[in-house]
Design an enzyme around this catalytic site. Sequence first.
Site, PDB file in Angstrom:
ATOM      1  N   GLY A 188       0.891  -1.050   0.029  1.00 44.98           N
ATOM      2  CA  GLY A 188      -0.044   0.016   0.023  1.00 44.98           C
ATOM      3  C   GLY A 188       0.824   1.234  -0.037  1.00 44.98           C
ATOM      4  O   GLY A 188       0.447   2.405   0.503  1.00 44.98           O
ATOM      5  N   TYR A 190       3.153   4.351  -2.333  1.00 46.70           N
ATOM      6  CA  TYR A 190       2.611   5.220  -3.347  1.00 46.70           C
ATOM      7  C   TYR A 190       2.474   4.276  -4.878  1.00 46.70           C
ATOM      8  O   TYR A 190       1.688   4.800  -5.788  1.00 46.70           O
ATOM      9  CB  TYR A 190       3.425   6.440  -3.342  1.00 46.70           C
ATOM     10  N   GLU A 210      -2.388  -4.742   2.299  1.00 46.05           N
ATOM     11  CA  GLU A 210      -1.167  -4.073   3.160  1.00 46.05           C
ATOM     12  C   GLU A 210      -0.971  -4.548   4.423  1.00 46.05           C
ATOM     13  O   GLU A 210      -1.950  -4.701   5.297  1.00 46.05           O
ATOM     14  CB  GLU A 210      -1.713  -2.469   2.937  1.00 46.05           C
ATOM     15  N   HIS A 451      -7.680  35.207  -9.461  1.00 46.95           N
ATOM     16  CA  HIS A 451      -9.089  34.874  -9.108  1.00 46.95           C
ATOM     17  C   HIS A 451      -9.831  34.448 -10.438  1.00 46.95           C
ATOM     18  O   HIS A 451      -9.834  34.847 -11.409  1.00 46.95           O
ATOM     19  CB  HIS A 451      -9.962  35.669  -8.455  1.00 46.95           C
TER      20      HIS A 451
END
Length: 470
Positions: A188, A190, A210, A451
């Site tokens: 488990g 990356y 995992e 924005h």
Amino acid sequence: MSATAFDAIIIGSGQAGNPLATALADAGRRVVLIEENHLGGSCINYGCAPTKTLISTAERLHQLRTAATVAAPEVPNAASLRVDMAAAVARKDVVVRAMRNGTRTNLTKEHDHITVLGGHAAFTGPRTLHVALADGTTQDLTAPLVFINTGTRPAVPNVAGLAEASYLTTTELLDLQELPEHLLILGGGYIGMEFSQMFRRFGSRVTVVEAGMQLLEHEDDDACRGLQEALSQEGIEFVMGAHAHRVSRGADGQLTLSAHTSQGERRLRGTHLLVATGRQPNSDKLGLGYAGIKTDEQGYILVNNNLQTNVRGVYALGDIHPGSQFTHLAYDDYRIVRDALLHGRKRSARQRPLPYVVFTDPPMARIGLSEGQAQEQNVPYRVATMPVRTIGRAQHTSESRGFWKVLVGNDDRLLGATLLGPEAGEIMAILEVAMAGRLKYQQLQDMIFAHPTWAEGLNNVFRDLKRGGR
């Protein structure tokens, strides 16, 4: 037979070795680069380039599959779309070949001082090597400078029956021509996370097994929970705290993975098994003993702050030495050595930031200290956490999963950040620049960002800083 002399020998064509060869050649040094497999190292051939290309394919497929949320409801059969695995792999291969060919052109056609040899190199002395070439001939080489850049390979756990069950590593999975019906992933970390979502979006059923009680063992609990929840929502199954002890393949071709869990014995059945339980260094066949080069218990080559081994003139670059294994760090290894040898500027390999990204959706990115690390190191800090959904851009795009967490020291400067959400890697880069410039958090808080952009969230993330600690 006497050895052919060069100014520098580079073993391995990775993201540190290639640019170093170019830099030394540009400085007039005669360089020989030896590569046993494909030019380009892990990043180009079975790491970043192929995996991120396939992840991009999976993301586009997911967008088509979920188009009904923003398009007319009569989009035909969108929910049942599955990948054309052969076409996806063919697209990946085009990208990889182009990058591999570009590497060869750069090393051979553009630099007269670089000799590229295809074969396996092993030390016969401190700075002498014997090379078994791919054409069956051999060469002996010597140089005052030797750089080891041979990287790592998948580590395979000691699980009964695993070898006989025809498991896959990421290297084999990248070339699979048919979509797995049910992919079991052992690990488990990356790598496991990126492949789990990739193949789930391709159309496979996916189960992650995992041994630990959380994913990504070096990350904070909240980041691990958030990522697991996001992946679970896409239908990925997680079996946590599961210690695999046996793998078998039945007459019907189905795999069975048996694991001990706190709830008792679990037997998980699938059509394919990916082993993603870490990496091990490619140092065991280099004849390091003949050169007197020291390694740690796992076989990683020990280096000092300047990436020098215990043998004068011999360096280790990239994943072959202890530490985090990322392409961008390997490339920085090259810069450290280049600057020391060619420009008289020394910089410690221990004193540098560690930015990285897990390329899931949402992605997770981190720079500097995590909250757990700050606590372990007794570093005073304040922390603020902001849900991604509060950012205006998230409301416009409906990409609202995740959070931003920032740590600030007593001097109001950033200690680190963990980001789970859209464009996490790009926002992390802004924070890394702020950390490098030693900006105080108030300068980001009051900065004018366009924005509506994701970066605008930096105006608000520091709003509720609270004293952290155990």
